[in-house]
Write a protein that holds these residues in place. Structure first.
Motif, PDB file in Angstrom:
ATOM      1  N   ARG A  34      -0.473  -3.907  -7.053  1.00 44.13           N
ATOM      2  CA  ARG A  34      -1.289  -5.059  -6.652  1.00 44.13           C
ATOM      3  C   ARG A  34      -1.066  -5.389  -5.178  1.00 44.13           C
ATOM      4  O   ARG A  34      -2.010  -5.680  -4.435  1.00 44.13           O
TER       5      ARG A  34
ATOM      6  N   SER B 164      -2.970  -3.030  -3.061  1.00 38.70           N
ATOM      7  CA  SER B 164      -4.398  -3.364  -3.055  1.00 38.70           C
ATOM      8  C   SER B 164      -4.668  -4.542  -2.128  1.00 38.70           C
ATOM      9  O   SER B 164      -5.657  -4.557  -1.389  1.00 38.70           O
TER      10      SER B 164
ATOM     11  N   LEU C 161      -7.470   0.533  -0.657  1.00 35.46           N
ATOM     12  CA  LEU C 161      -8.602   0.801  -1.541  1.00 35.46           C
ATOM     13  C   LEU C 161      -9.717   1.416  -0.694  1.00 35.46           C
ATOM     14  O   LEU C 161      -9.834   1.115   0.496  1.00 35.46           O
TER      15      LEU C 161
ATOM     16  N   TYR D 162      -9.081  -8.068   0.779  1.00 34.13           N
ATOM     17  CA  TYR D 162     -10.274  -7.796  -0.027  1.00 34.13           C
ATOM     18  C   TYR D 162     -11.580  -8.059   0.726  1.00 34.13           C
ATOM     19  O   TYR D 162     -12.593  -8.389   0.120  1.00 34.13           O
TER      20      TYR D 162
END
Length: 284
Positions: A107, A110, A115, A122
């Motif tokens: 996690r 990420s 990614l 994100y």
């Protein structure tokens, strides 16, 4: 939703798609879902009421969900439970949805942007503003096209569109679905580098296995736990004086023949045949 066990304010201010979800659920009453899944309708209703009345509901799922053929759809479906309850995003019921990862700090990796289609935090790679923020920090242009996910990499390798693959700290032949197809992809790829502590099944399909080791130090580092909290961890260091504790004896490694059509893996070994100690950090 039929029992009005949702956070209407949260949905109004911080979510979209409620009307579409409500229309979809109308086609799947408990009786129909029972016929599809084999779970009795009364158990489905009971589970929904337990979750709906919980003060701090939590959804926890394992790798069986994400590694399924329709893993993305499964995760999205699970996310449709905490969002209507307002159990995400710092609302005081923030136990939300938590994956049980298969490797350490997945996690956290990420979150840091490891990614193919996302940047740190994100931000979407296709978003010009997100790319501009990253470029301002990194001082380099960020390609706008997303990369390939693992299944797409394997497919590209089998089709001859991927010329090199570097696998770091993961035994994909043992953990990914359809290991036969995974091995075919590795054998079809012209150059496969496997960076791993142990010569597992994936390393047997590698062209190069560089020397690697875990470095243990007394320095502090950060890790991320299941509840998304970043915590400081301290590793125990080795004895500072020579002779305090003998070095562990390493048994000889069994010889492994490479698959047909694949070159023997090139490794840097010491005189005893063992991989020498390096300075590479472990994945945490």
């Amino acid at each position: 939703m039929a029992e009005d066990l949702i956070d209407s304010g949260f949905l109004r201010d911080r979510a979209t798609g409620l009307a579409e979800l409500t229309a979809l659920l109308a086609d799947y009453p408990p009786g129909r879902v029972a016929g599809i899944t084999g779970v009795p309708a009364e158990d489905i209703r009971g589970a929904a009421l337990l979750y709906g009345h919980a003060e701090r509901p939590a959804v926890v799922y394992g790798l069986g969900v994400t590694e399924h053929l329709h893993g993305t759809d499964g995760v999205r479906t699970l996310a449709n439970l905490p969002i209507p309850r307002g159990a995400v995003g710092g609302t005081g019921r923030r136990l939300g949805i938590s994956p049980l990862r298969g490797q350490n700090n997945v996690r956290g990796a990420s979150d840091m942007g490891a990614l193919p289609d996302l940047l740190p935090g994100y931000g979407r790679l296709t978003d010009p503003e997100a790319r501009a923020r990253a470029e301002a920090v990194w001082g380099r242009p960020v390609p706008p096209a997303p990369g390939l996910r693992i299944p797409e990499m394997f497919e590209a390798a089998r089709d001859g569109r991927l010329q090199a693959l570097w696998i770091i700290g993961e035994d994909v032949c043992a953990t990914d679905p359809d290991s036969r197809r995974v091995a075919q992809a590795l054998d079809a790829c012209p150059l496969v580098v496997v960076d791993e502590l142990f010569l597992g099944e994936t390393a047997r399909h590698a062209d190069v296995v560089p020397p690697d080791a875990v470095r243990i130090s007394d320095r502090r580092h950060l890790g991320q736990n299941l509840r998304e909290a970043v915590r400081e961890e301290v590793e125990t260091g080795p004895p500072s004086r020579p002779g305090d504790r003998p070095a562990p004896a390493h048994p000889p490694r069994p010889s492994q023949e490479p698959p047909a059509g694949k070159r023997p893996a090139a490794t840097a070994r010491d005189a005893t045949g063992h991989l020498p100690v390096g300075l590479r950090n472990c994945r945490s």
